[in-house]
Write an enzyme that holds these catalytic residues in place. Structure first.
Site, short mmCIF file in Angstrom:
data_model
loop_
_atom_site.label_atom_id
_atom_site.label_comp_id
_atom_site.label_asym_id
_atom_site.label_seq_id
_atom_site.Cartn_x
_atom_site.Cartn_y
_atom_site.Cartn_z
N ASP A 42 16.52 -8.22 81.15
CA ASP A 42 15.62 -7.87 80.04
C ASP A 42 16.04 -6.53 79.44
O ASP A 42 16.80 -6.49 78.46
CB ASP A 42 14.16 -7.85 80.52
CG ASP A 42 13.18 -7.55 79.39
OD1 ASP A 42 13.61 -7.45 78.23
OD2 ASP A 42 11.97 -7.39 79.67
N LYS A 93 14.16 -10.24 72.76
CA LYS A 93 12.95 -9.77 72.07
C LYS A 93 13.36 -9.17 70.73
O LYS A 93 14.32 -8.40 70.67
CB LYS A 93 12.24 -8.69 72.89
CG LYS A 93 11.72 -9.18 74.24
CD LYS A 93 11.14 -8.03 75.06
CE LYS A 93 10.65 -8.54 76.41
NZ LYS A 93 10.37 -7.43 77.34
N ASP A 106 8.65 -10.23 87.36
CA ASP A 106 9.24 -9.16 86.53
C ASP A 106 9.03 -7.81 87.20
O ASP A 106 7.89 -7.35 87.34
CB ASP A 106 8.61 -9.17 85.13
CG ASP A 106 9.36 -8.28 84.15
OD1 ASP A 106 10.35 -7.64 84.56
OD2 ASP A 106 8.96 -8.24 82.96
#
Ligand SMILES: [Mg+2]
Length: 342
Positions: A236, A260, A185
């Site tokens: 993301d 998320k 990430d």
């Protein structure tokens, strides 16, 4: 079942060690906890942490958003409150805190357990990844080895702006931890050129995915990377909402999406993205910020409910707390997550 009152508190849980990414350094899980009480006496909690660097929200802005929404939600049926909430103009984390409490109340209204509500059939254990914070090389290797030895086989490696360090760390971990699954990430720290340089530098390494190398709004660059990369690319920060997810999939800007609650606005919105992914045959990561136990708990129900779509689970917050919390309906045995009661 009507909403009678919404109250909130500010909570904090100390982390074992600081959590460091390209964007921030965190020592506590700090969050706003809302309590939604209904006229029949039933109640549920929701939580939202402040992740200013990501959603732009602070604990203060989450509190004031909830306070501002209160009068439009009180005296409403739960379904109506959900509708009002998602039409309101406020931050996604504040919405997520209320949304998850409302979802739990909907289940109570239907006299269903959360397993029944989410139609969970397969309760066999799942694995979360564990985050290895950004540090100097030797420290990252040590942290990764310690995690692996403690039974964490999926490691989420946080890398920063220094692309040489990023390549070296990846090569080192690949060499030293042959049995581990490595998720990389970059938290938007790289340019297109740096990302291509990285991918070139780690061609021999076995990494499972590369997450959000470039800035959230650089979708064309992300698409180019996805086209050139043999490593799957995970979006993301580029995907907050259902619309973002649809755009990224339509453009082919990424192979996978990290969902998320705090980005999309809660459980009902995450389910829309998960249903869409299921329909499109796409896999996702189900992740979180550094969050409180109630928000992790409800996200874990989603992980079990959508286990066909959720390829990776990034719900390691409880493992980062100094002590495991009581509020969870799940047990963490290292990275293995199972229901407390089968
Ligand atoms: Mg990420």
């Amino acid at each position: 079942m009507k909403i009678k009152d919404i109250t909130l508190t500010q909570e904090k849980i100390r982390l074992k060690t600081p959590f460091i990414t390209a964007l921030r350094e965190v020592h506590y899980a700090e969050f706003i906890r809302v309590k939604v009480v209904c006229d029949d006496g039933s109640f549920a909690y929701g939580e939202a942490p402040a992740t200013k660097a990501i959603t732009g929200e602070t604990l203060e802005s989450i509190s004031s958003a909830v306070e501002a929404l209160r009068s439009s939600l009180v005296d409403k049926e739960i379904e109506d409150a959900l509708e009002v909430l998602h039409k309101a103009y406020c931050g996604s984390s504040a919405k997520a805190a209320l949304d998850m409490a409302f979802v739990m109340l909907l289940a109570k209204q239907k006299k269903q357990t959360l397993c029944e509500f989410f139609a969970i059939k397969d309760k066999s254990a799942l694995q979360t990844d564990i985050t290895i914070s950004l540090n100097e090389k030797a420290k990252m290797l040590q942290d990764a080895k310690d995690a692996f030895d403690a039974g964490m086989k999926i490691l989420k490696i946080k890398l920063g702006a220094d692309i040489i360090h990023a390549i070296e760390v990846t090569k080192l971990l690949d060499k030293e931890l042959r049995e581990a699954e490595l998720l990389i990430d970059a938290n938007q720290a790289w340019s297109l050129e740096e990302t291509l340089q990285y991918l070139e530098g780690i061609q021999e390494c076995r990494i499972a995915l590369l997450e959000q190398p470039v800035k959230a709004d650089e979708l064309e660059a992300l698409k180019m990377i996805t086209q050139k990369s043999r490593v799957p690319i995970l979006a993301d920060e580029a995907v907050f909402t259902f619309e973002d997810a649809r755009k990224v999939v339509a453009m082919g800007a990424a192979d996978m999406i990290n969902i998320k609650l705090m980005k999309c606005g809660g459980v009902t919105k995450a389910m829309e993205i998960l249903e869409y992914a299921r329909k499109k045959g796409r896999t996702c990561m189900l992740g979180s910020m550094i969050e409180g136990p109630y928000s992790i708990n409800i996200t874990l129900y989603l992980a079990f409910a959508y286990r066909d779509v959720v390829k990776f689970i990034d719900l390691d917050s409880p493992l980062l707390y100094e002590k495991l919390p009581q509020e969870l309906d799940f047990i963490y045995d290292g990275a293995t997550i199972s229901f407390k009661e089968q």
